[in-house]
Design a protein around this motif. Structure first.
Motif: not given
Ligand code: NI
Length: 171
Positions: A50-71
């Motif tokens: 939604t935040q990039v103006d694409i209205h499909e149910r997709i999320i990316v998250i990475d809460v790891s300290e080194d920002q190397n664990q994409l979910m």
């Protein structure tokens, strides 16, 4: 990969409700890669389509300290939420430079599809739980500032509009 433009509050497009992804194919995987690049570049810990103006149910998250664990969560659904709540100081790439406390369920369980279209379930607490709930809100057209008081939200809205004008003036 391409850096995508992140919409800024109070852009009305942030309030659109995302539709489920019908098929997890190359188009979706390309979009996920672009969303991940955009999130890491910001830098941020989560981004909803939604935040990039694409209205499909997709999320990316990475809460790891080194920002190397994409979910990646495609068509995420809340399965369970704890009655116990917790307050975290949240921020959002669509509301740069603003942070405020939001109270949400402490633990949650979600089900979603991975980038191969395979279903999985996940139980989350801490930052991951907060982040997932924040991003799933985006897919429903909700920005975290909507949990704040009317006065606070109004002030943020005015500041963001002023900021947008200043950015245009700099071009
Ligand atoms: Ni956000």
């Amino acid at each position: 990969m391409t850096l995508l433009t992140v919409l800024h509050y109070p852009d009305p497009r942030l309030h659109k409700v995302a539709k489920p992804v019908a098929k997890v194919d190359e188009r979706v995987r390309k979009l996920v890669a672009d969303m991940a690049e955009t999130m890491y570049n910001a830098p941020g810990v989560g981004l909803a389509a939604t935040q990039v103006d694409i209205h499909e149910r997709i999320i990316v998250i990475d809460v790891s300290e080194d920002q190397n664990q994409l979910m990646v969560f495609i068509n995420p659904e809340l399965v369970w939420a704890s009655t116990e709540k917790k307050s975290w100081r949240e921020g959002c790439l669509s509301v740069p430079e603003f942070y405020d406390e939001v109270e949400r369920p402490d633990q949650i369980q979600v089900k979603a599809l991975d980038i191969h279209g395979k279903p999985f379930e996940l139980k989350a607490d801490g930052l991951l739980s907060v982040c997932l709930q924040h991003e799933m809100d985006h897919l429903l057209g909700k920005v975290f500032v909507e949990y704040l008081s009317f006065l606070k939200r109004n002030r943020i809205s005015l500041k963001m509009k002023k900021r947008a004008k200043e950015l245009v003036g700099q071009r």
